[in-house]
Design an enzyme around this catalytic site. Sequence first.
Site, PDB file in Angstrom:
ATOM      1  N   VAL A 224       0.969  -0.872   0.032  1.00  0.00           N
ATOM      2  CA  VAL A 224      -0.015  -0.005   0.103  1.00  0.00           C
ATOM      3  C   VAL A 224       0.764   1.059  -0.110  1.00  0.00           C
ATOM      4  O   VAL A 224       2.158   1.004   0.485  1.00  0.00           O
ATOM      5  CB  VAL A 224      -1.128   0.094   1.175  1.00  0.00           C
ATOM      6  CG1 VAL A 224      -0.354   0.222   2.614  1.00  0.00           C
ATOM      7  CG2 VAL A 224      -2.144   1.101   0.916  1.00  0.00           C
ATOM      8  N   CYS A 225       0.509   2.266  -0.568  1.00  0.00           N
ATOM      9  CA  CYS A 225       1.179   3.406  -0.652  1.00  0.00           C
ATOM     10  C   CYS A 225       2.447   3.332  -1.097  1.00  0.00           C
ATOM     11  O   CYS A 225       2.632   2.754  -2.123  1.00  0.00           O
ATOM     12  CB  CYS A 225       1.235   4.160   0.763  1.00  0.00           C
ATOM     13  SG  CYS A 225       1.443   5.889   0.666  1.00  0.00           S
ATOM     14  N   THR A 226       3.453   4.053  -0.751  1.00  0.00           N
ATOM     15  CA  THR A 226       5.057   3.752  -1.389  1.00  0.00           C
ATOM     16  C   THR A 226       5.757   2.456  -1.063  1.00  0.00           C
ATOM     17  O   THR A 226       6.912   2.322  -1.381  1.00  0.00           O
ATOM     18  CB  THR A 226       5.795   5.048  -0.802  1.00  0.00           C
ATOM     19  OG1 THR A 226       5.714   5.107   0.481  1.00  0.00           O
ATOM     20  CG2 THR A 226       5.263   6.238  -1.586  1.00  0.00           C
TER      21      THR A 226
ATOM     22  N   THR B  81       0.462   3.378  -6.571  1.00  0.00           N
ATOM     23  CA  THR B  81       0.896   3.700  -5.342  1.00  0.00           C
ATOM     24  C   THR B  81       0.350   5.043  -5.000  1.00  0.00           C
ATOM     25  O   THR B  81      -0.710   5.542  -5.450  1.00  0.00           O
ATOM     26  CB  THR B  81       2.700   3.942  -5.289  1.00  0.00           C
ATOM     27  OG1 THR B  81       3.246   4.287  -4.100  1.00  0.00           O
ATOM     28  CG2 THR B  81       2.873   5.203  -6.351  1.00  0.00           C
TER      29      THR B  81
ATOM     30  N   GLY C  74      -3.218   2.321  -3.552  1.00  0.00           N
ATOM     31  CA  GLY C  74      -2.754   3.878  -3.335  1.00  0.00           C
ATOM     32  C   GLY C  74      -2.274   3.985  -2.227  1.00  0.00           C
ATOM     33  O   GLY C  74      -1.829   3.417  -1.215  1.00  0.00           O
TER      34      GLY C  74
END
Length: 193
Positions: free
Chosen positions: A102-104, A122, A152
């Site tokens: 998730v995310c970065t 991302t 994301g």
Amino acid sequence: MKIGFVLFNGITFLDFVGFYDVIYRLNLFAKTKGTSWDICGLSEEVTDELGMKVKVNKIKPDLAEYDLLFVPGGMGTRKLKEDKDFVDWLRTAEKVPYKVSVCTGALLLGAAGFLEGKQATTHPGAYDLLEPYCKQVLKSRIVKDGHVITAGGVATSIDLGLYLIELFVGKDEMEQVKVQIDYPYNTEGIVEL
């Protein structure tokens, strides 16, 4: 199923906790009863971007022993994607059936080579950082390309957990979890390749 949660200094804890609070509920269902997990890291304690500390229960385990690897994001990913020891450790997950971020956290999956030839997503503020690691960055909430699943920004961690409940157990069970956590939203922007 055995899950390995990878934590590191500079993590955004909501990335981890949003997902964890949903995914541990796999144990509520007959099909996934007995799901277990380890909180893994390179040291016995990790600190988030704001100074909060959390203990890990497995220091640098061989990640090949897991069925699902979860990598959250945070500002620490910018530095870690260049850290040979960390990236080499992540590469021990090469044969893990499901690699999830998730995310970065996607930057770390990318640095380990797991996004090569794949489409991924991302945090919207880091699309440009992800581009060198994958075939194409999709501006979507969740992207499933084979058994690699990327999501994301920060709050997407809850959506990702619900997505995996549905994937592994079923839609009715996912809806049941949404009621338990009082989550009234329907996830939009899911791409399955």
